[in-house]
Design a protein around this motif. Structure first.
Motif, PDB file in Angstrom:
ATOM      1  N   ILE A  37      -0.254  49.060 -60.486  1.00 53.82           N
ATOM      2  CA  ILE A  37       0.529  49.386 -61.675  1.00 53.82           C
ATOM      3  C   ILE A  37       1.983  49.018 -61.389  1.00 53.82           C
ATOM      4  O   ILE A  37       2.577  49.494 -60.421  1.00 53.82           O
ATOM      5  N   SER A  38       2.547  48.174 -62.233  1.00 53.66           N
ATOM      6  CA  SER A  38       3.895  47.668 -61.996  1.00 53.66           C
ATOM      7  C   SER A  38       4.966  48.623 -62.515  1.00 53.66           C
ATOM      8  O   SER A  38       4.901  49.081 -63.659  1.00 53.66           O
ATOM      9  N   GLU A  39       5.954  48.889 -61.696  1.00 60.88           N
ATOM     10  CA  GLU A  39       7.068  49.722 -62.138  1.00 60.88           C
ATOM     11  C   GLU A  39       7.982  48.979 -63.108  1.00 60.88           C
ATOM     12  O   GLU A  39       8.866  49.585 -63.730  1.00 60.88           O
ATOM     13  N   ASP A  40       7.794  47.657 -63.253  1.00 58.61           N
ATOM     14  CA  ASP A  40       8.570  46.891 -64.220  1.00 58.61           C
ATOM     15  C   ASP A  40       7.929  46.915 -65.608  1.00 58.61           C
ATOM     16  O   ASP A  40       8.519  46.420 -66.570  1.00 58.61           O
ATOM     17  N   SER A  41       6.728  47.482 -65.709  1.00 55.30           N
ATOM     18  CA  SER A  41       6.039  47.576 -66.992  1.00 55.30           C
ATOM     19  C   SER A  41       6.583  48.742 -67.807  1.00 55.30           C
ATOM     20  O   SER A  41       6.563  49.891 -67.357  1.00 55.30           O
ATOM     21  N   TRP A  42       7.044  48.452 -69.002  1.00 57.22           N
ATOM     22  CA  TRP A  42       7.521  49.497 -69.914  1.00 57.22           C
ATOM     23  C   TRP A  42       6.415  50.500 -70.195  1.00 57.22           C
ATOM     24  O   TRP A  42       6.636  51.710 -70.156  1.00 57.22           O
ATOM     25  N   TRP A  43       5.228  50.005 -70.444  1.00 56.45           N
ATOM     26  CA  TRP A  43       4.095  50.877 -70.739  1.00 56.45           C
ATOM     27  C   TRP A  43       3.778  51.776 -69.548  1.00 56.45           C
ATOM     28  O   TRP A  43       3.528  52.973 -69.704  1.00 56.45           O
ATOM     29  N   ALA A  44       3.762  51.198 -68.360  1.00 56.85           N
ATOM     30  CA  ALA A  44       3.414  51.956 -67.157  1.00 56.85           C
ATOM     31  C   ALA A  44       4.442  53.042 -66.858  1.00 56.85           C
ATOM     32  O   ALA A  44       4.094  54.138 -66.412  1.00 56.85           O
ATOM     33  N   ASP A  45       5.709  52.743 -67.103  1.00 60.37           N
ATOM     34  CA  ASP A  45       6.763  53.710 -66.808  1.00 60.37           C
ATOM     35  C   ASP A  45       6.691  54.918 -67.730  1.00 60.37           C
ATOM     36  O   ASP A  45       6.791  56.073 -67.290  1.00 60.37           O
ATOM     37  N   LEU A  46       6.522  54.673 -69.028  1.00 58.14           N
ATOM     38  CA  LEU A  46       6.406  55.800 -69.948  1.00 58.14           C
ATOM     39  C   LEU A  46       5.117  56.579 -69.687  1.00 58.14           C
ATOM     40  O   LEU A  46       5.094  57.810 -69.749  1.00 58.14           O
ATOM     41  N   ASN A  47       4.044  55.847 -69.389  1.00 53.43           N
ATOM     42  CA  ASN A  47       2.785  56.527 -69.097  1.00 53.43           C
ATOM     43  C   ASN A  47       2.883  57.376 -67.833  1.00 53.43           C
ATOM     44  O   ASN A  47       2.220  58.412 -67.718  1.00 53.43           O
TER      45      ASN A  47
ATOM     46  N   TRP B  64       1.159  68.395 -79.005  1.00 53.85           N
ATOM     47  CA  TRP B  64       1.997  67.348 -79.582  1.00 53.85           C
ATOM     48  C   TRP B  64       3.487  67.638 -79.376  1.00 53.85           C
ATOM     49  O   TRP B  64       4.284  66.715 -79.224  1.00 53.85           O
ATOM     50  N   ALA B  65       3.870  68.893 -79.346  1.00 55.75           N
ATOM     51  CA  ALA B  65       5.272  69.236 -79.070  1.00 55.75           C
ATOM     52  C   ALA B  65       5.661  68.766 -77.674  1.00 55.75           C
ATOM     53  O   ALA B  65       6.751  68.213 -77.472  1.00 55.75           O
ATOM     54  N   ALA B  66       4.774  68.961 -76.708  1.00 50.64           N
ATOM     55  CA  ALA B  66       5.046  68.521 -75.336  1.00 50.64           C
ATOM     56  C   ALA B  66       5.020  67.000 -75.232  1.00 50.64           C
ATOM     57  O   ALA B  66       5.842  66.391 -74.544  1.00 50.64           O
ATOM     58  N   HIS B  67       4.076  66.374 -75.930  1.00 50.47           N
ATOM     59  CA  HIS B  67       3.931  64.912 -75.884  1.00 50.47           C
ATOM     60  C   HIS B  67       5.171  64.221 -76.454  1.00 50.47           C
ATOM     61  O   HIS B  67       5.730  63.310 -75.827  1.00 50.47           O
ATOM     62  N   THR B  68       5.589  64.632 -77.646  1.00 48.48           N
ATOM     63  CA  THR B  68       6.750  63.983 -78.272  1.00 48.48           C
ATOM     64  C   THR B  68       8.027  64.267 -77.489  1.00 48.48           C
ATOM     65  O   THR B  68       8.910  63.407 -77.399  1.00 48.48           O
ATOM     66  N   SER B  69       8.135  65.445 -76.909  1.00 53.85           N
ATOM     67  CA  SER B  69       9.305  65.765 -76.087  1.00 53.85           C
ATOM     68  C   SER B  69       9.359  64.848 -74.864  1.00 53.85           C
ATOM     69  O   SER B  69      10.440  64.407 -74.456  1.00 53.85           O
ATOM     70  N   THR B  70       8.198  64.552 -74.293  1.00 60.92           N
ATOM     71  CA  THR B  70       8.143  63.651 -73.137  1.00 60.92           C
ATOM     72  C   THR B  70       8.689  62.281 -73.497  1.00 60.92           C
ATOM     73  O   THR B  70       9.496  61.702 -72.758  1.00 60.92           O
ATOM     74  N   LEU B  71       8.269  61.753 -74.634  1.00 58.13           N
ATOM     75  CA  LEU B  71       8.767  60.442 -75.066  1.00 58.13           C
ATOM     76  C   LEU B  71      10.268  60.481 -75.342  1.00 58.13           C
ATOM     77  O   LEU B  71      11.014  59.586 -74.930  1.00 58.13           O
TER      78      LEU B  71
ATOM     79  N   LYS C  66      15.303  55.762 -70.697  1.00 56.69           N
ATOM     80  CA  LYS C  66      15.467  55.326 -69.312  1.00 56.69           C
ATOM     81  C   LYS C  66      14.932  53.922 -69.075  1.00 56.69           C
ATOM     82  O   LYS C  66      15.247  53.297 -68.058  1.00 56.69           O
ATOM     83  N   PHE C  67      14.139  53.396 -70.030  1.00 52.48           N
ATOM     84  CA  PHE C  67      13.437  52.143 -69.752  1.00 52.48           C
ATOM     85  C   PHE C  67      13.637  51.076 -70.823  1.00 52.48           C
ATOM     86  O   PHE C  67      12.864  50.122 -70.907  1.00 52.48           O
ATOM     87  N   GLU C  68      14.692  51.199 -71.612  1.00 48.80           N
ATOM     88  CA  GLU C  68      14.932  50.184 -72.635  1.00 48.80           C
ATOM     89  C   GLU C  68      15.255  48.824 -72.016  1.00 48.80           C
ATOM     90  O   GLU C  68      15.067  47.783 -72.661  1.00 48.80           O
ATOM     91  N   ASP C  69      15.701  48.813 -70.749  1.00 49.16           N
ATOM     92  CA  ASP C  69      15.982  47.535 -70.093  1.00 49.16           C
ATOM     93  C   ASP C  69      14.722  46.725 -69.841  1.00 49.16           C
ATOM     94  O   ASP C  69      14.788  45.523 -69.581  1.00 49.16           O
TER      95      ASP C  69
END
Length: 315
Positions: A123-133, A209-216, A222-225
Protein backbone atom coordinates in the motif's frame (compact mmCIF):
# COMPACT_ATOMS: atom_id res chain seq x y z
CA UNK A 1 -31.28 21.18 -0.24
CA UNK A 2 -34.16 19.40 -1.98
CA UNK A 3 -31.94 18.78 -5.01
CA UNK A 4 -29.20 17.23 -2.90
CA UNK A 5 -31.65 15.01 -1.08
CA UNK A 6 -33.17 13.91 -4.39
CA UNK A 7 -29.83 12.93 -5.92
CA UNK A 8 -28.78 11.17 -2.74
CA UNK A 9 -31.98 9.16 -2.69
CA UNK A 10 -31.56 8.30 -6.37
CA UNK A 11 -28.01 7.04 -5.82
CA UNK A 12 -28.90 5.04 -2.74
CA UNK A 13 -32.23 3.87 -4.16
CA UNK A 14 -30.49 2.13 -7.03
CA UNK A 15 -29.37 -0.48 -4.53
CA UNK A 16 -32.61 -1.33 -2.75
CA UNK A 17 -32.58 -4.98 -1.72
CA UNK A 18 -35.51 -7.01 -0.44
CA UNK A 19 -35.39 -9.45 2.45
CA UNK A 20 -36.05 -12.30 0.02
CA UNK A 21 -33.05 -11.29 -2.08
CA UNK A 22 -30.82 -11.13 0.99
CA UNK A 23 -31.60 -14.77 1.76
CA UNK A 24 -30.19 -15.86 -1.61
CA UNK A 25 -26.73 -14.33 -1.17
CA UNK A 26 -23.66 -16.45 -0.53
CA UNK A 27 -22.14 -14.12 2.04
CA UNK A 28 -18.57 -15.41 1.78
CA UNK A 29 -18.57 -14.53 -1.93
CA UNK A 30 -19.13 -10.88 -1.00
CA UNK A 31 -16.12 -10.51 1.27
CA UNK A 32 -13.27 -8.17 0.21
CA UNK A 33 -10.38 -9.70 -1.78
CA UNK A 34 -8.08 -11.87 0.37
CA UNK A 35 -10.43 -11.72 3.35
CA UNK A 36 -9.97 -15.39 4.16
CA UNK A 37 -6.16 -15.12 4.08
CA UNK A 38 -5.97 -12.01 6.25
CA UNK A 39 -5.29 -12.22 10.02
CA UNK A 40 -8.38 -13.11 12.05
CA UNK A 41 -6.91 -12.49 15.51
CA UNK A 42 -4.08 -10.41 16.92
CA UNK A 43 -1.98 -13.51 17.56
CA UNK A 44 -1.71 -13.95 13.77
CA UNK A 45 0.48 -10.85 13.63
CA UNK A 46 4.15 -10.63 14.58
CA UNK A 47 4.60 -10.44 18.35
CA UNK A 48 7.46 -8.56 20.00
CA UNK A 49 7.84 -8.14 23.76
CA UNK A 50 4.19 -8.91 24.34
CA UNK A 51 3.02 -6.42 21.71
CA UNK A 52 1.31 -7.13 18.39
CA UNK A 53 3.13 -5.45 15.49
CA UNK A 54 0.96 -4.57 12.48
CA UNK A 55 2.16 -3.09 9.20
CA UNK A 56 -0.92 -1.29 7.85
CA UNK A 57 0.99 -0.54 4.63
CA UNK A 58 0.53 -4.15 3.53
CA UNK A 59 -2.97 -4.89 2.27
CA UNK A 60 -3.71 -8.15 4.17
CA UNK A 61 -2.39 -6.70 7.42
CA UNK A 62 -4.61 -3.61 7.21
CA UNK A 63 -7.51 -5.79 6.12
CA UNK A 64 -6.90 -8.05 9.11
CA UNK A 65 -7.53 -5.14 11.48
CA UNK A 66 -10.98 -4.76 9.94
CA UNK A 67 -11.56 -8.50 10.14
CA UNK A 68 -10.78 -8.57 13.86
CA UNK A 69 -12.97 -5.49 14.40
CA UNK A 70 -15.90 -7.18 12.64
CA UNK A 71 -15.40 -10.32 14.72
CA UNK A 72 -15.13 -8.51 18.05
CA UNK A 73 -18.28 -6.47 17.42
CA UNK A 74 -20.38 -9.30 15.93
CA UNK A 75 -22.27 -10.11 19.13
CA UNK A 76 -23.72 -6.61 19.29
CA UNK A 77 -25.52 -7.05 15.97
CA UNK A 78 -26.81 -10.62 16.34
CA UNK A 79 -30.35 -9.44 16.99
CA UNK A 80 -30.43 -7.55 13.69
CA UNK A 81 -29.51 -10.50 11.46
CA UNK A 82 -27.55 -13.71 11.20
CA UNK A 83 -23.91 -14.33 10.27
CA UNK A 84 -22.87 -10.76 11.20
CA UNK A 85 -24.24 -9.55 7.86
CA UNK A 86 -26.00 -6.62 9.55
CA UNK A 87 -22.83 -5.29 11.16
CA UNK A 88 -22.63 -1.69 9.85
CA UNK A 89 -18.83 -1.75 10.06
CA UNK A 90 -18.76 -3.84 6.87
CA UNK A 91 -18.64 -0.64 4.84
CA UNK A 92 -15.06 0.00 5.93
CA UNK A 93 -13.35 -3.23 4.75
CA UNK A 94 -15.50 -3.40 1.62
CA UNK A 95 -14.36 0.08 0.63
CA UNK A 96 -10.76 -0.95 1.30
CA UNK A 97 -11.24 -4.05 -0.84
CA UNK A 98 -12.60 -1.97 -3.73
CA UNK A 99 -9.63 0.37 -3.47
CA UNK A 100 -7.31 -2.63 -3.68
CA UNK A 101 -9.05 -4.33 -6.60
CA UNK A 102 -9.33 -1.07 -8.59
CA UNK A 103 -5.62 -0.24 -8.22
CA UNK A 104 -6.17 2.78 -5.99
CA UNK A 105 -3.77 1.64 -3.27
CA UNK A 106 -0.83 1.49 -5.69
CA UNK A 107 1.84 4.17 -6.06
CA UNK A 108 0.25 6.85 -8.29
CA UNK A 109 3.67 8.36 -9.04
CA UNK A 110 4.82 5.02 -10.52
CA UNK A 111 8.30 5.67 -9.16
CA UNK A 112 8.11 2.43 -7.15
CA UNK A 113 6.60 -1.03 -7.69
CA UNK A 114 4.32 -0.62 -4.67
CA UNK A 115 0.90 -2.03 -5.51
CA UNK A 116 1.88 -3.30 -8.94
CA UNK A 117 2.59 -6.76 -10.32
CA UNK A 118 5.94 -7.30 -8.62
CA UNK A 119 4.69 -6.04 -5.22
CA UNK A 120 0.88 -6.33 -5.39
CA UNK A 121 0.10 -6.28 -1.65
CA UNK A 122 2.04 -3.09 -0.94
CA UNK A 123 0.00 0.00 0.00
CA UNK A 124 1.59 3.25 -1.15
CA UNK A 125 1.78 6.20 1.20
CA UNK A 126 1.66 8.43 -1.90
CA UNK A 127 -1.86 7.16 -2.68
CA UNK A 128 -4.57 9.64 -1.72
CA UNK A 129 -7.02 6.79 -1.30
CA UNK A 130 -4.65 4.76 0.86
CA UNK A 131 -3.86 7.69 3.14
CA UNK A 132 -7.47 8.56 3.88
CA UNK A 133 -8.31 4.88 4.27
CA UNK A 134 -5.48 4.58 6.81
CA UNK A 135 -7.43 6.84 9.15
CA UNK A 136 -10.72 5.09 8.35
CA UNK A 137 -9.02 1.93 9.56
CA UNK A 138 -6.76 3.03 12.37
CA UNK A 139 -9.14 5.45 14.13
CA UNK A 140 -12.05 2.97 14.23
CA UNK A 141 -9.75 0.18 15.41
CA UNK A 142 -7.98 2.26 18.06
CA UNK A 143 -11.32 3.67 19.17
CA UNK A 144 -12.48 0.08 19.67
CA UNK A 145 -9.30 -0.75 21.59
CA UNK A 146 -9.87 2.28 23.82
CA UNK A 147 -13.46 1.22 24.46
CA UNK A 148 -12.33 -2.23 25.61
CA UNK A 149 -14.17 -4.14 22.88
CA UNK A 150 -11.02 -5.54 21.22
CA UNK A 151 -9.81 -7.43 24.28
CA UNK A 152 -6.33 -5.90 24.37
CA UNK A 153 -4.88 -2.88 26.13
CA UNK A 154 -3.89 0.25 24.24
CA UNK A 155 -0.17 -0.45 24.71
CA UNK A 156 -0.37 -3.95 23.22
CA UNK A 157 -0.85 -2.79 19.62
CA UNK A 158 2.02 -1.34 17.58
CA UNK A 159 1.19 0.14 14.17
CA UNK A 160 4.13 0.76 11.85
CA UNK A 161 4.38 4.16 10.19
CA UNK A 162 5.25 4.60 6.50
CA UNK A 163 8.92 5.31 5.73
CA UNK A 164 8.64 8.83 4.26
CA UNK A 165 5.75 10.78 5.76
CA UNK A 166 5.38 9.20 9.18
CA UNK A 167 4.69 12.52 10.89
CA UNK A 168 1.42 12.84 8.98
CA UNK A 169 0.01 9.78 10.71
CA UNK A 170 -0.90 8.84 14.28
CA UNK A 171 -0.42 5.19 15.21
CA UNK A 172 -1.52 4.65 18.81
CA UNK A 173 -4.50 5.40 21.02
CA UNK A 174 -2.64 8.22 22.74
CA UNK A 175 -1.20 9.81 19.58
CA UNK A 176 -4.52 9.65 17.74
CA UNK A 177 -6.39 11.07 20.73
CA UNK A 178 -3.87 13.90 20.81
CA UNK A 179 -4.14 14.61 17.06
CA UNK A 180 -7.87 13.90 16.57
CA UNK A 181 -9.57 14.19 19.97
CA UNK A 182 -13.10 14.87 18.71
CA UNK A 183 -13.05 12.10 16.13
CA UNK A 184 -11.67 9.55 18.59
CA UNK A 185 -14.45 10.53 21.02
CA UNK A 186 -17.00 9.89 18.29
CA UNK A 187 -15.62 6.44 17.49
CA UNK A 188 -15.61 5.57 21.18
CA UNK A 189 -19.20 6.86 21.46
CA UNK A 190 -20.23 4.52 18.64
CA UNK A 191 -18.79 1.50 20.45
CA UNK A 192 -20.38 2.56 23.71
CA UNK A 193 -23.74 2.92 21.97
CA UNK A 194 -23.73 -0.52 20.33
CA UNK A 195 -23.23 -2.10 23.75
CA UNK A 196 -26.48 -0.65 25.06
CA UNK A 197 -29.12 -3.44 25.24
CA UNK A 198 -31.95 -1.62 23.48
CA UNK A 199 -30.21 0.68 21.02
CA UNK A 200 -31.82 0.78 17.59
CA UNK A 201 -30.08 -0.04 14.34
CA UNK A 202 -30.67 3.48 13.04
CA UNK A 203 -29.20 4.92 16.23
CA UNK A 204 -26.08 2.82 15.66
CA UNK A 205 -25.85 4.22 12.13
CA UNK A 206 -26.19 7.77 13.44
CA UNK A 207 -23.16 7.33 15.68
CA UNK A 208 -21.21 5.47 13.00
CA UNK A 209 -21.75 8.11 10.33
CA UNK A 210 -20.90 10.90 12.78
CA UNK A 211 -17.53 9.25 13.42
CA UNK A 212 -16.97 8.48 9.73
CA UNK A 213 -17.64 12.02 8.47
CA UNK A 214 -15.58 13.50 11.31
CA UNK A 215 -12.66 11.31 10.24
CA UNK A 216 -12.81 12.67 6.70
CA UNK A 217 -13.23 16.26 7.80
CA UNK A 218 -10.19 16.10 10.07
CA UNK A 219 -7.82 14.23 7.76
CA UNK A 220 -8.72 15.26 4.22
CA UNK A 221 -6.78 18.52 4.36
CA UNK A 222 -3.55 16.66 5.14
CA UNK A 223 -3.39 15.00 1.73
CA UNK A 224 -4.53 17.52 -0.86
CA UNK A 225 -0.96 17.53 -2.21
CA UNK A 226 -1.60 13.97 -3.49
CA UNK A 227 -4.04 15.28 -6.13
CA UNK A 228 -1.14 16.16 -8.45
CA UNK A 229 -0.46 12.45 -8.98
CA UNK A 230 -3.82 11.78 -10.64
CA UNK A 231 -5.67 12.64 -13.83
CA UNK A 232 -8.29 15.40 -13.74
CA UNK A 233 -11.21 12.92 -13.95
CA UNK A 234 -9.82 10.90 -11.03
CA UNK A 235 -9.32 14.03 -8.90
CA UNK A 236 -12.87 15.14 -9.66
CA UNK A 237 -14.10 11.69 -8.67
CA UNK A 238 -12.09 11.82 -5.43
CA UNK A 239 -13.62 15.16 -4.53
CA UNK A 240 -17.11 14.04 -5.53
CA UNK A 241 -16.74 10.94 -3.39
CA UNK A 242 -15.88 13.00 -0.29
CA UNK A 243 -18.85 15.30 -0.81
CA UNK A 244 -21.25 12.42 -1.45
CA UNK A 245 -20.29 10.78 1.85
CA UNK A 246 -21.93 13.66 3.74
CA UNK A 247 -25.21 13.02 1.92
CA UNK A 248 -25.04 9.27 2.42
CA UNK A 249 -24.44 10.00 6.10
CA UNK A 250 -27.48 12.27 6.28
CA UNK A 251 -29.59 9.42 4.89
CA UNK A 252 -28.01 6.94 7.34
CA UNK A 253 -27.05 4.69 4.44
CA UNK A 254 -26.99 1.09 5.64
CA UNK A 255 -23.35 0.03 5.55
CA UNK A 256 -24.05 -3.67 5.93
CA UNK A 257 -22.33 -6.42 3.93
CA UNK A 258 -24.85 -7.04 1.17
CA UNK A 259 -25.99 -3.45 0.73
CA UNK A 260 -22.48 -2.03 0.41
CA UNK A 261 -21.39 -4.87 -1.87
CA UNK A 262 -24.26 -4.01 -4.20
CA UNK A 263 -23.70 -0.27 -3.78
CA UNK A 264 -20.09 -0.62 -4.90
CA UNK A 265 -21.16 -2.10 -8.24
CA UNK A 266 -21.49 1.51 -9.35
CA UNK A 267 -17.93 2.46 -8.47
CA UNK A 268 -15.20 2.58 -11.16
CA UNK A 269 -13.21 -0.63 -11.48
CA UNK A 270 -9.99 1.21 -12.35
CA UNK A 271 -8.39 4.62 -11.89
CA UNK A 272 -9.85 7.22 -14.22
CA UNK A 273 -7.63 8.69 -16.94
CA UNK A 274 -7.80 11.95 -18.86
CA UNK A 275 -9.54 10.29 -21.81
CA UNK A 276 -12.49 9.22 -19.66
CA UNK A 277 -15.63 11.28 -20.24
CA UNK A 278 -18.52 10.64 -17.85
CA UNK A 279 -21.04 9.13 -18.67
CA UNK A 280 -19.46 7.74 -21.85
CA UNK A 281 -16.64 5.54 -20.51
CA UNK A 282 -16.65 2.59 -22.89
CA UNK A 283 -15.20 -0.10 -20.64
CA UNK A 284 -17.61 0.78 -17.79
CA UNK A 285 -21.13 -0.57 -17.55
CA UNK A 286 -24.13 1.68 -18.08
CA UNK A 287 -24.75 1.38 -14.37
CA UNK A 288 -21.25 2.62 -13.50
CA UNK A 289 -21.53 5.52 -15.91
CA UNK A 290 -24.90 6.58 -14.48
CA UNK A 291 -23.64 6.27 -10.93
CA UNK A 292 -20.56 8.37 -11.69
CA UNK A 293 -22.74 10.96 -13.40
CA UNK A 294 -24.87 11.15 -10.28
CA UNK A 295 -21.84 11.67 -8.05
CA UNK A 296 -20.40 14.26 -10.41
CA UNK A 297 -23.67 16.19 -10.60
CA UNK A 298 -24.09 16.16 -6.84
CA UNK A 299 -20.54 17.47 -6.39
CA UNK A 300 -20.84 20.24 -8.97
CA UNK A 301 -24.13 21.56 -7.65
CA UNK A 302 -22.88 21.30 -4.07
CA UNK A 303 -19.74 23.24 -5.02
CA UNK A 304 -21.71 25.91 -6.87
CA UNK A 305 -23.86 26.41 -3.78
CA UNK A 306 -20.79 27.02 -1.62
CA UNK A 307 -21.59 24.12 0.71
CA UNK A 308 -18.48 22.17 -0.28
CA UNK A 309 -16.16 25.02 0.63
CA UNK A 310 -17.80 25.38 4.03
CA UNK A 311 -17.09 21.76 4.95
CA UNK A 312 -13.99 21.06 2.86
CA UNK A 313 -12.12 24.27 1.98
CA UNK A 314 -9.34 22.23 0.38
CA UNK A 315 -11.73 20.88 -2.28
Amino acid sequence: MAFFALWSYVLVGCFSISTAEIETFNLSALYPPKWEESPSQFSNYTSQNGKYVVNPWVYPERLGLYKILLSKTAKYFQRFGKDNEQNPLWGLPLQHGWQYSSGRLADPTRTTDCGYESDPLCISEDSWWADLNYFLCVLPVLGAVDSGIMGISSDQLVLLLPPKDGLRFCNSVSSCQSSYPETMKKWKAFYQNIQLPFTSFDDNLKYLWAAHTSTLEETLKKFEDRFVYYSNPEVEFEKAWCVSVDYFASLHLHTTLIRIHEFQRGLPSRILVNEDKIPFIKDFSDFQNIFLLGLDTLYKVDSASGLTQQRYPEL
